[in-house]
Write a protein that holds these residues in place. Structure first.
Motif, PDB file in Angstrom:
ATOM      1  N   LEU A 181      -0.867   7.337   5.337  1.00 29.19           N
ATOM      2  CA  LEU A 181      -1.643   6.514   6.262  1.00 29.19           C
ATOM      3  C   LEU A 181      -2.838   5.858   5.593  1.00 29.19           C
ATOM      4  O   LEU A 181      -3.165   4.700   5.856  1.00 29.19           O
ATOM      5  CB  LEU A 181      -2.125   7.368   7.435  1.00 29.19           C
ATOM      6  CG  LEU A 181      -1.066   7.827   8.442  1.00 29.19           C
ATOM      7  CD1 LEU A 181      -1.671   8.775   9.451  1.00 29.19           C
ATOM      8  CD2 LEU A 181      -0.450   6.629   9.147  1.00 29.19           C
ATOM      9  N   VAL A 182      -3.512   6.597   4.726  1.00 34.93           N
ATOM     10  CA  VAL A 182      -4.798   6.132   4.202  1.00 34.93           C
ATOM     11  C   VAL A 182      -4.657   5.483   2.830  1.00 34.93           C
ATOM     12  O   VAL A 182      -5.288   4.457   2.554  1.00 34.93           O
ATOM     13  CB  VAL A 182      -5.801   7.312   4.138  1.00 34.93           C
ATOM     14  CG1 VAL A 182      -7.135   6.853   3.574  1.00 34.93           C
ATOM     15  CG2 VAL A 182      -5.999   7.904   5.525  1.00 34.93           C
ATOM     16  N   ILE A 186      -6.401   1.955   1.627  1.00 36.63           N
ATOM     17  CA  ILE A 186      -7.477   2.004   0.632  1.00 36.63           C
ATOM     18  C   ILE A 186      -7.084   1.219  -0.608  1.00 36.63           C
ATOM     19  O   ILE A 186      -7.910   0.516  -1.216  1.00 36.63           O
ATOM     20  CB  ILE A 186      -7.802   3.464   0.280  1.00 36.63           C
ATOM     21  CG1 ILE A 186      -8.331   4.197   1.522  1.00 36.63           C
ATOM     22  CG2 ILE A 186      -8.813   3.543  -0.844  1.00 36.63           C
ATOM     23  CD1 ILE A 186      -9.576   3.588   2.114  1.00 36.63           C
ATOM     24  N   THR A 187      -5.828   1.313  -1.012  1.00 37.70           N
ATOM     25  CA  THR A 187      -5.375   0.553  -2.178  1.00 37.70           C
ATOM     26  C   THR A 187      -5.467  -0.949  -1.924  1.00 37.70           C
ATOM     27  O   THR A 187      -5.920  -1.712  -2.789  1.00 37.70           O
ATOM     28  CB  THR A 187      -3.929   0.945  -2.516  1.00 37.70           C
ATOM     29  OG1 THR A 187      -3.867   2.340  -2.799  1.00 37.70           O
ATOM     30  CG2 THR A 187      -3.428   0.170  -3.729  1.00 37.70           C
ATOM     31  N   LEU A 188      -5.042  -1.372  -0.733  1.00 36.65           N
ATOM     32  CA  LEU A 188      -5.167  -2.793  -0.395  1.00 36.65           C
ATOM     33  C   LEU A 188      -6.628  -3.226  -0.359  1.00 36.65           C
ATOM     34  O   LEU A 188      -6.979  -4.322  -0.825  1.00 36.65           O
ATOM     35  CB  LEU A 188      -4.504  -3.067   0.947  1.00 36.65           C
ATOM     36  CG  LEU A 188      -2.975  -2.920   1.006  1.00 36.65           C
ATOM     37  CD1 LEU A 188      -2.474  -3.257   2.393  1.00 36.65           C
ATOM     38  CD2 LEU A 188      -2.308  -3.806  -0.031  1.00 36.65           C
ATOM     39  N   ALA A 189      -7.481  -2.367   0.208  1.00 36.25           N
ATOM     40  CA  ALA A 189      -8.901  -2.713   0.277  1.00 36.25           C
ATOM     41  C   ALA A 189      -9.490  -2.851  -1.112  1.00 36.25           C
ATOM     42  O   ALA A 189     -10.310  -3.752  -1.378  1.00 36.25           O
ATOM     43  CB  ALA A 189      -9.653  -1.650   1.077  1.00 36.25           C
ATOM     44  N   VAL A 215     -12.436  -6.449   5.429  1.00 38.12           N
ATOM     45  CA  VAL A 215     -12.948  -5.823   6.655  1.00 38.12           C
ATOM     46  C   VAL A 215     -11.799  -5.400   7.563  1.00 38.12           C
ATOM     47  O   VAL A 215     -11.800  -4.302   8.141  1.00 38.12           O
ATOM     48  CB  VAL A 215     -13.912  -6.785   7.377  1.00 38.12           C
ATOM     49  CG1 VAL A 215     -14.270  -6.231   8.758  1.00 38.12           C
ATOM     50  CG2 VAL A 215     -15.174  -6.986   6.553  1.00 38.12           C
ATOM     51  N   ARG A 216     -10.804  -6.285   7.708  1.00 33.50           N
ATOM     52  CA  ARG A 216      -9.658  -5.957   8.562  1.00 33.50           C
ATOM     53  C   ARG A 216      -8.889  -4.745   8.011  1.00 33.50           C
ATOM     54  O   ARG A 216      -8.481  -3.853   8.764  1.00 33.50           O
ATOM     55  CB  ARG A 216      -8.731  -7.170   8.650  1.00 33.50           C
ATOM     56  CG  ARG A 216      -7.575  -6.962   9.636  1.00 33.50           C
ATOM     57  CD  ARG A 216      -6.622  -8.142   9.641  1.00 33.50           C
ATOM     58  NE  ARG A 216      -7.290  -9.387   9.996  1.00 33.50           N
ATOM     59  CZ  ARG A 216      -7.565 -10.365   9.130  1.00 33.50           C
ATOM     60  NH1 ARG A 216      -7.216 -10.236   7.862  1.00 33.50           N
ATOM     61  NH2 ARG A 216      -8.172 -11.464   9.524  1.00 33.50           N
ATOM     62  N   THR A 217      -8.728  -4.685   6.717  1.00 31.04           N
ATOM     63  CA  THR A 217      -7.987  -3.568   6.116  1.00 31.04           C
ATOM     64  C   THR A 217      -8.732  -2.254   6.287  1.00 31.04           C
ATOM     65  O   THR A 217      -8.146  -1.221   6.642  1.00 31.04           O
ATOM     66  CB  THR A 217      -7.741  -3.845   4.628  1.00 31.04           C
ATOM     67  OG1 THR A 217      -6.996  -5.058   4.486  1.00 31.04           O
ATOM     68  CG2 THR A 217      -6.961  -2.699   3.992  1.00 31.04           C
ATOM     69  N   THR A 218     -10.029  -2.255   6.000  1.00 30.82           N
ATOM     70  CA  THR A 218     -10.801  -1.007   6.135  1.00 30.82           C
ATOM     71  C   THR A 218     -10.879  -0.553   7.583  1.00 30.82           C
ATOM     72  O   THR A 218     -10.851   0.650   7.865  1.00 30.82           O
ATOM     73  CB  THR A 218     -12.204  -1.199   5.564  1.00 30.82           C
ATOM     74  OG1 THR A 218     -12.827  -2.355   6.196  1.00 30.82           O
ATOM     75  CG2 THR A 218     -12.164  -1.427   4.064  1.00 30.82           C
ATOM     76  N   THR A 293       2.599   0.278  -2.718  1.00 28.43           N
ATOM     77  CA  THR A 293       1.235   0.699  -2.992  1.00 28.43           C
ATOM     78  C   THR A 293       1.072   1.074  -4.462  1.00 28.43           C
ATOM     79  O   THR A 293       0.066   0.739  -5.101  1.00 28.43           O
ATOM     80  CB  THR A 293       0.856   1.888  -2.098  1.00 28.43           C
ATOM     81  OG1 THR A 293       0.978   1.502  -0.721  1.00 28.43           O
ATOM     82  CG2 THR A 293      -0.561   2.343  -2.360  1.00 28.43           C
ATOM     83  N   ASN A 294       2.063   1.745  -5.019  1.00 29.76           N
ATOM     84  CA  ASN A 294       2.008   2.086  -6.439  1.00 29.76           C
ATOM     85  C   ASN A 294       2.048   0.835  -7.313  1.00 29.76           C
ATOM     86  O   ASN A 294       1.405   0.781  -8.365  1.00 29.76           O
ATOM     87  CB  ASN A 294       3.174   3.010  -6.796  1.00 29.76           C
ATOM     88  CG  ASN A 294       2.987   4.395  -6.217  1.00 29.76           C
ATOM     89  OD1 ASN A 294       1.879   4.800  -5.876  1.00 29.76           O
ATOM     90  ND2 ASN A 294       4.073   5.139  -6.110  1.00 29.76           N
ATOM     91  N   VAL A 295       2.811  -0.178  -6.878  1.00 34.22           N
ATOM     92  CA  VAL A 295       2.829  -1.429  -7.632  1.00 34.22           C
ATOM     93  C   VAL A 295       1.444  -2.051  -7.642  1.00 34.22           C
ATOM     94  O   VAL A 295       0.945  -2.524  -8.671  1.00 34.22           O
ATOM     95  CB  VAL A 295       3.865  -2.398  -7.030  1.00 34.22           C
ATOM     96  CG1 VAL A 295       3.779  -3.768  -7.701  1.00 34.22           C
ATOM     97  CG2 VAL A 295       5.270  -1.830  -7.184  1.00 34.22           C
TER      98      VAL A 295
END
Length: 390
Positions: A181-182, A186-189, A215-218, A293-295
């Motif tokens: 979930l997190v 966090i990776t995108l942010a 802001v939207r991601t966090t 996410t790993n990419v």
């Protein structure tokens, strides 16, 4: 027990050979005292105690006493103790000769012995044998109760072990859920923050767009974290989410979030799609999410491709990228993404393989089984269909 045996011997001495009752003679007191005195050793040395009490019973006739079952009470008590503490064959090997010896010498010392006294002697001989039968029954009962207690103890240990195992499994499940979930958000942010910092000097007009995405991601990460922690704090019967679990239907929206963070990702599909069970559908979604996410974390600047292949009894998911995943970006320590993916896939009886591609980049391949009701019914002659969405 010594006092009881002594009193029983004295009562047996009240009966005389002329079938009259009189005070026990002195030799009765002597025989009762000796036979009862050895009984305290019946637990430590049961065989020796049986031999000693048998010898005392054999002395009754030579001392001029009428041999009765009460007079050989110490022998019966020692026979009971022997049967309780030894095996059946060992007890029989000792008690049968003992019973025979108790009455063997009687006919030679009773002057008026007749065949009418045979019943009395048979009762005397049967006394230690009957006591041994009761002792054997007590031994079996004690063994049964001990076995029941042992089973209860093992069942309690098994319940405790199962409870500990459930706690460990629940902790792993919570860890996987929180990670899935997190970590994605966090990776995108982090990627969006890096883009914003890079554009701040060169393209100030695009910085606000990147910051809005950040802001939207966090905010979404905080909402998902708050929801997950809220469910953990609720009782078991109330810990149910009103929102459906994510699945393959939410993959397009997931890919859009990666595209907004700068990852060039495409998806393609072949075969006839079928509905998946909730657990398998969630696993497929989480695998794609974690692989991308790993990419983003380890292969920045690369492109990724997601491909789903539907066949009769399984769906295959492959996620490939063109970056050099063997050289992680600075500040990105190895995590538990692959471990979590493998645990999820194994839980639904699937298989996972991951590794570097010879031509460069990284490959994650997952095969998830389909239930019989979800097997595609498309004819094999139709061939697979390919569609690609950006």
């Amino acid at each position: 027990m010594v006092a009881v045996a002594f009193v029983l011997c004295l009562l047996g001495g009240l009966l005389h050979a002329d079938d009259t009752l009189a005070a026990p003679p002195v030799q009765t007191y002597l025989l009762a005292a000796v036979g009862s005195a050895v009984l305290p050793a019946r637990r430590r040395a049961p065989v020796a105690t049986v031999v000693a009490t048998t010898l005392c019973g054999m002395l009754a006739a030579p001392l001029g006493l009428l041999v009765t079952p009460l007079l050989v009470a110490p022998a019966a008590i020692s026979a009971y103790s022997l049967a309780v503490r030894t095996g059946g064959r060992a007890a029989a090997a000792v008690l049968l000769p003992s019973a025979a010896l108790l009455v063997a010498v009687t006919p030679f010392f009773e002057a008026d012995f007749s065949w009418e006294d045979t019943g009395r002697l048979l009762t005397v001989a049967a006394s230690p044998l009957v006591a041994a039968v009761f002792g054997r029954s007590a031994r079996h009962r004690r063994a049964y109760l001990a076995a029941v207690a042992e089973r209860a103890r093992r069942a309690e240990e098994s319940r405790e072990s199962e409870a500990r195992q459930r706690v460990v499994e629940e902790r792993l499940r919570i860890a996987r859920e929180l990670h899935d979930l997190v970590a994605h958000q966090i990776t995108l942010a982090n990627a969006q923050a890096v883009v914003a910092a890079h554009l701040l000097d060169t393209r100030p007009e695009q910085t606000r767009t990147s910051l809005d995405e950040l802001v939207r991601t966090t905010r979404q990460a905080l909402d998902e974290l708050r929801g997950a922690v809220g469910l953990l704090r609720q009782p078991d019967d109330a810990a149910t989410s009103t929102e459906p679990a994510p699945g393959l239907s939410q993959v397009p929206a997931l890919l859009e979030t990666f595209r907004r963070s700068g990852l060039d990702v495409t998806i393609s599909e072949s075969g006839t799609a079928s509905p998946l069970p909730p657990a398998t559908d969630l696993t497929a979604y989480r695998v794609i999410q974690e692989a991308l996410t790993n990419v983003t974390r380890h292969a920045g600047g690369s492109s990724a491709r997601v491909h789903l292949t539907w066949v009769r009894d399984q769906v295959a998911i492959t996620v490939t990228d063109t970056g050099d995943a063997s050289r992680p970006r600075s500040g990105s320590p190895p995590g538990y993404g692959l471990v979590g993916m493998r645990e999820r896939v194994t839980a639904v009886s699937g298989t996972l393989s991951a590794g570097h591609r010879p031509e460069g980049g990284f490959l994650v391949s997952v095969h998830l089984p389909l239930p019989p009701t979800a097997v595609p019914t498309a004819a094999a002659s139709d061939g697979p269909t390919d569609s690609e969405n950006r």
